[in-house]
Design a protein around this motif. Structure first.
Motif, PDB file in Angstrom:
ATOM      1  N   ASP A 132       2.988   3.538  10.675  1.00  0.00           N
ATOM      2  CA  ASP A 132       1.977   4.150  11.645  1.00  0.00           C
ATOM      3  C   ASP A 132       0.713   4.401  10.476  1.00  0.00           C
ATOM      4  O   ASP A 132      -0.232   5.172  10.795  1.00  0.00           O
ATOM      5  CB  ASP A 132       2.457   5.472  12.043  1.00  0.00           C
ATOM      6  N   GLY A 133       0.701   3.963   9.428  1.00  0.00           N
ATOM      7  CA  GLY A 133      -0.276   4.091   8.487  1.00  0.00           C
ATOM      8  C   GLY A 133      -0.382   5.418   7.691  1.00  0.00           C
ATOM      9  O   GLY A 133      -1.052   5.359   6.944  1.00  0.00           O
ATOM     10  N   SER A 134       0.733   6.270   7.816  1.00  0.00           N
ATOM     11  CA  SER A 134       0.722   7.479   6.874  1.00  0.00           C
ATOM     12  C   SER A 134       1.328   6.973   5.749  1.00  0.00           C
ATOM     13  O   SER A 134       2.116   6.104   5.553  1.00  0.00           O
ATOM     14  CB  SER A 134       1.666   8.386   7.881  1.00  0.00           C
ATOM     15  N   ALA A 135       1.186   7.945   4.884  1.00  0.00           N
ATOM     16  CA  ALA A 135       1.546   7.551   3.097  1.00  0.00           C
ATOM     17  C   ALA A 135       3.031   8.067   3.311  1.00  0.00           C
ATOM     18  O   ALA A 135       3.786   8.685   4.172  1.00  0.00           O
ATOM     19  CB  ALA A 135       1.003   8.650   2.268  1.00  0.00           C
ATOM     20  N   CYS A 136       3.755   7.002   2.422  1.00  0.00           N
ATOM     21  CA  CYS A 136       5.300   7.239   2.229  1.00  0.00           C
ATOM     22  C   CYS A 136       5.685   8.357   1.908  1.00  0.00           C
ATOM     23  O   CYS A 136       4.972   9.118   0.844  1.00  0.00           O
ATOM     24  CB  CYS A 136       5.636   6.121   1.325  1.00  0.00           C
ATOM     25  N   SER A 137       6.500   9.074   2.572  1.00  0.00           N
ATOM     26  CA  SER A 137       6.921  10.532   1.891  1.00  0.00           C
ATOM     27  C   SER A 137       8.484  10.399   2.136  1.00  0.00           C
ATOM     28  O   SER A 137       9.124  11.398   1.746  1.00  0.00           O
ATOM     29  CB  SER A 137       6.585  11.645   2.928  1.00  0.00           C
ATOM     30  N   CYS A 177      10.677   3.887   2.637  1.00  0.00           N
ATOM     31  CA  CYS A 177       9.639   3.337   1.781  1.00  0.00           C
ATOM     32  C   CYS A 177      10.344   3.091   0.257  1.00  0.00           C
ATOM     33  O   CYS A 177      11.175   3.788  -0.153  1.00  0.00           O
ATOM     34  CB  CYS A 177       8.533   4.637   1.599  1.00  0.00           C
ATOM     35  N   THR A 234       8.888  -0.059   5.420  1.00  0.00           N
ATOM     36  CA  THR A 234       7.837   0.526   6.081  1.00  0.00           C
ATOM     37  C   THR A 234       8.573   1.167   7.214  1.00  0.00           C
ATOM     38  O   THR A 234       7.561   1.985   7.849  1.00  0.00           O
ATOM     39  CB  THR A 234       6.855  -0.368   6.455  1.00  0.00           C
ATOM     40  N   ARG A 276       0.861  -1.489  -0.016  1.00  0.00           N
ATOM     41  CA  ARG A 276       0.059   0.079  -0.107  1.00  0.00           C
ATOM     42  C   ARG A 276       0.688   1.277  -0.042  1.00  0.00           C
ATOM     43  O   ARG A 276       0.161   2.306  -0.150  1.00  0.00           O
ATOM     44  CB  ARG A 276      -1.001  -0.043   1.085  1.00  0.00           C
ATOM     45  N   GLU A 282       2.698   2.453   2.467  1.00  0.00           N
ATOM     46  CA  GLU A 282       2.394   3.089   3.755  1.00  0.00           C
ATOM     47  C   GLU A 282       3.456   3.025   4.926  1.00  0.00           C
ATOM     48  O   GLU A 282       4.131   1.717   4.873  1.00  0.00           O
ATOM     49  CB  GLU A 282       1.035   2.828   4.396  1.00  0.00           C
ATOM     50  N   MET A 283       3.523   3.877   5.800  1.00  0.00           N
ATOM     51  CA  MET A 283       4.514   3.633   6.951  1.00  0.00           C
ATOM     52  C   MET A 283       3.960   2.771   7.856  1.00  0.00           C
ATOM     53  O   MET A 283       2.900   2.388   7.957  1.00  0.00           O
ATOM     54  CB  MET A 283       4.878   4.948   7.364  1.00  0.00           C
TER      55      MET A 283
END
Length: 252
Positions: free
Chosen positions: A73-78, A82, A163, A68, A70-71
């Motif tokens: 913690d559920g946040s999007a990879c930035s 990732c 992740t 997905r 995501e990191m």
């Protein structure tokens, strides 16, 4: 006139009985100690298996986050670690990206790279081929990716590798298996990229009595098969879990 009494002869019967009871007590103590040791071994093996099973489950969840993007913690990879920022191999964002990705992976000797793999066309239980000699005709089966497990470990992903998931708390590691990094310990996961067939692309999943259909609600017509392998702290303890994962989009 009194007659003299015959001298009393001691035959040692009491001593013999005491020795028998001592030997029985020793046997009972030995049996109790062996039983306790056996129960302790069973408890230790069961605890190691449960810990290994939990590690394999954590690897499956980590692979889902990887898919997905995501990191932990559920946040999007930035940012790193990732996959989109650390590897040229990315999960297909649309149907046009599937074929180039599979072609790239098929060119690898293991048919895998950075934990991404093409669908296995050889033997599916690759985790049972731990040594070179256990692979049947490796040269003849090279095209199907039948290589020793050691070669696949080199292209597998560790927990948190893509992740940023951490296996430690202030009190120490949550699962010591996930912190191992050598070849004989720890855990890995691999993600196979599998296309839907052309028939599946146009087929519906559910058809009711009024012939209304529910179309396949997918972003990309691809299925991911995740294989997680965890090795326990005790020799011979291992757990393999597999699951399929499909990304879906929300209805407009």
């Amino acid at each position: 006139m009194t007659s003299a009494r015959a001298p009393f002869r001691q035959r040692g019967v009491a001593l013999f009985i005491v020795i028998i009871f001592v030997m029985l007590s020793m046997l009972l103590a030995l049996w109790a100690s062996r039983t306790s040791l056996f129960q302790e071994m069973l408890t230790g093996n069961d605890a190691d298996y449960q810990r290994t099973f939990e590690a394999a489950q954590a690897l499956l969840q980590d692979a889902e986050l990887d898919i997905r993007g995501e990191m932990a913690d559920g946040s999007a990879c930035s940012a790193a670690p990732c996959r989109a920022y650390t590897s040229s191999l990315q999960f297909p964002g649309d149907s046009k990206e599937i074929n180039p990705l599979i072609t790239l992976l098929e060119a690898e000797a293991t048919r895998c790279k950075d934990a991404l793999c093409t669908r296995r066309v050889g033997r599916q239980d690759f985790w049972n081929y731990a040594k070179e000699e256990t692979v049947v005709k490796p040269a003849a089966n090279a095209a199907s990716g039948e290589v020793p497990l050691s070669a696949l470990k080199a292209v597998g992903a560790r927990y948190g590798q893509y992740t940023g998931a951490a296996n430690t708390t202030a009190a120490g590691p949550l699962n010591p298996i996930l912190t191992e990094t050598d070849e004989k310990h720890g855990g890995w996961y691999w993600i196979e990229i599998m296309r839907y067939s052309d028939a599946a692309k146009s087929a519906s999943l559910i058809v009711n009595a009024s012939t209304s259909q529910l179309p396949l609600n997918l972003d990309v017509y691809v299925v991911f098969r995740i294989t997680a392998l965890a090795l326990g702290r005790k020799p011979g303890t291992s757990v393999v879990l597999q699951q399929t994962y499909v990304r879906q989009r929300l209805k407009d």
